[in-house]
Write a protein that holds these residues in place. Structure first.
Motif, PDB file in Angstrom:
ATOM      1  N   THR A 309       1.042  -1.393   0.227  1.00  0.00           N
ATOM      2  CA  THR A 309       0.591   0.049  -0.078  1.00  0.00           C
ATOM      3  C   THR A 309       1.097   1.226   0.166  1.00  0.00           C
ATOM      4  O   THR A 309       0.199   1.886  -0.813  1.00  0.00           O
ATOM      5  N   PHE A 321      -6.184   6.588  -2.251  1.00  0.00           N
ATOM      6  CA  PHE A 321      -6.462   6.274  -2.825  1.00  0.00           C
ATOM      7  C   PHE A 321      -8.199   6.364  -2.612  1.00  0.00           C
ATOM      8  O   PHE A 321      -8.524   6.679  -1.461  1.00  0.00           O
ATOM      9  N   ILE A 324     -11.091   1.855  -2.267  1.00  0.00           N
ATOM     10  CA  ILE A 324      -9.879  -0.258  -1.983  1.00  0.00           C
ATOM     11  C   ILE A 324     -11.542  -1.048  -2.316  1.00  0.00           C
ATOM     12  O   ILE A 324     -11.573  -1.200  -1.517  1.00  0.00           O
ATOM     13  N   THR A 325     -11.024  -2.339  -3.748  1.00  0.00           N
ATOM     14  CA  THR A 325     -12.135  -3.117  -4.240  1.00  0.00           C
ATOM     15  C   THR A 325     -10.966  -4.168  -4.388  1.00  0.00           C
ATOM     16  O   THR A 325     -10.336  -3.817  -4.215  1.00  0.00           O
ATOM     17  N   THR A 328      -8.852  -3.905  -6.759  1.00  0.00           N
ATOM     18  CA  THR A 328      -7.564  -3.600  -6.656  1.00  0.00           C
ATOM     19  C   THR A 328      -6.414  -4.452  -6.227  1.00  0.00           C
ATOM     20  O   THR A 328      -4.848  -4.213  -6.493  1.00  0.00           O
ATOM     21  N   HIS A 331      -3.346  -5.625  -8.644  1.00  0.00           N
ATOM     22  CA  HIS A 331      -2.496  -4.499  -8.584  1.00  0.00           C
ATOM     23  C   HIS A 331      -1.508  -4.323  -7.575  1.00  0.00           C
ATOM     24  O   HIS A 331      -0.812  -2.985  -7.778  1.00  0.00           O
TER      25      HIS A 331
END
Length: 395
Positions: A309, A321, A324-325, A328, A331
């Motif tokens: 992060t 951000f 965050i899903t 995410t 990536h």
């Protein structure tokens, strides 16, 4: 004999701050401490402004701060107070006042504890004015009435008892900070040349939940329940307690299932990207994702998520951000480690994280004890001799 005095009457000098922002010097060895750097009644150097020696001299020309002086925040917010250390490099920042207690009338550390006590903070806030930002004028602070004061000798005894708890907290904090730095260095060195892989290939995020608030039976204080605020405020990224708690029924029948000790929580909304480790089992809300130690042991799990992060934020030039899903995690990269490397690395960083956990837990106990004793000692309902043994057993 106890008599009522004002702050002005127990200080030899009271000086207001400069009413402008101190010029920043990134390489400066001096600090202008404003109200954002005073939360928690301790100096946060990361929130202070680094300044040059010339700026320091100009900002302290009315009175050079010395050890034992008190810096008082009179706006944004009203009330925080810090003691000036013996470093000789602290200048008053914006919206502060510098107080120099008269040692013949009041002990400096006693005045610090008195003004930070819940009752005095309540009274200070009640006298603040301003429709947009609450503030106290210099005259308000000077005229603020203190409760009847005990003798200076008794003041010193009270301050010594409370100070012993704070000194132990400071020692634990230093130990935790050193351990955190060392653990981070060990982790970073160990993974510096490793290949990486998407976090989603290794870890399974768990979404938290909030029990229905309409059912009071779900909000009995049996299990910890972490929110994003608990994560962002966790000392050294270690959750030992939460602002709200839930019942056994909520923990077993709703989506607010507790995670085991050593699990990691990542904030997904609000202040996004904050990471904390559970020093005790806890449930958490749906603004966060949880990760249970499984494919990765607790220490490596924590640092893998923390560093992933941090890298993502750095790429975004330090901005947070939006959210965050689950996508995410495709990536966010973490290092590829073989089984032997995992065991070796965890054996080195795990004990350091345990040191941090124990220090944070002990600090919570010490702070709760101090905060419980403070109003009792200040009001005279308890005497120093009544609590000396209890404090001695803790420090």
């Amino acid at each position: 004999m106890r008599t009522i005095r004002t702050i002005e009457e127990v200080c030899t000098q009271i000086v207001d701050c400069e009413h402008k922002t101190a010029p920043l010097d990134p390489e400066g060895e001096y600090f202008a401490v404003g109200t954002p750097a005073m939360r928690g009644n301790a100096i946060n150097y990361e929130e202070s402004r680094r300044i040059s020696k010339d700026t320091f001299i100009r900002w302290t020309r009315r009175m050079a701060p010395q050890q034992g002086d008190l810096l008082f925040a009179r706006e944004a917010p009203v009330g925080p107070i810090v003691m000036i250390p013996d470093t000789g490099n602290i200048a008053p920042g914006q919206r502060t006042m510098l107080l120099r207690p008269d040692p013949e009338q009041i002990d400096s550390r006693f005045l610090y504890y008195l003004l930070t006590s819940p009752r005095q903070q309540e009274l200070l806030l009640s006298q603040a004015s301003g429709s947009t930002v609450a503030h106290l004028n210099v005259a308000d602070v000077r005229a603020f009435e203190l409760p009847p004061l005990p003798s200076v000798d008794e003041q010193r005894a009270i301050a010594e008892v409370l100070g012993a708890l704070d000194d132990k907290i400071a020692a634990n904090t230093k130990l935790a900070s050193t351990s955190a730095d060392l653990a981070g260095l060990i982790y970073d060195t160990a993974v510096s040349s490793r290949e990486t892989q998407p976090m989603s290939h290794v870890l399974t995020p768990i979404l938290g939940g909030t029990p229905p608030r309409a059912n009071p039976a779900y909000w009995e204080e049996e299990y910890l329940w972490a929110s994003a605020r608990d994560v962002t405020s966790a000392p050294f990224g270690m959750i030992v307690d939460t602002a709200e708690k839930i019942s056994n029924a909520a923990a077993t029948t709703t989506k607010a299932k507790p995670l085991p000790l050593g699990s990691v929580i990542l904030t997904a909304r609000g202040t996004v990207g904050a990471v904390a480790r559970l020093a005790v089992p806890s449930s958490f809300n749906q603004s966060c994702y949880g990760f249970v130690p499984d494919a990765l042991p607790p220490g490596i799990l924590y640092f893998s998520i923390l560093r992933a992060t941090q890298r993502a934020k750095a790429i975004a030039h330090g901005s947070v951000f939006d959210t965050i899903t689950m996508k995410t995690f495709d990536h966010l990269d973490i290092p590829v480690l073989c089984e032997t490397s995992v065991e070796t690395l965890e054996s080195r960083i795990g004990p350091l994280l345990d040191v941090i956990s124990e220090a944070v837990k002990e600090n919570a106990t010490l702070a709760n004890t101090r905060d419980a004793l403070l109003p009792q000692l200040m009001s005279g309902r308890l005497r120093v001799k009544d609590v000396a043994d209890v404090v001695g057993s803790l420090v």
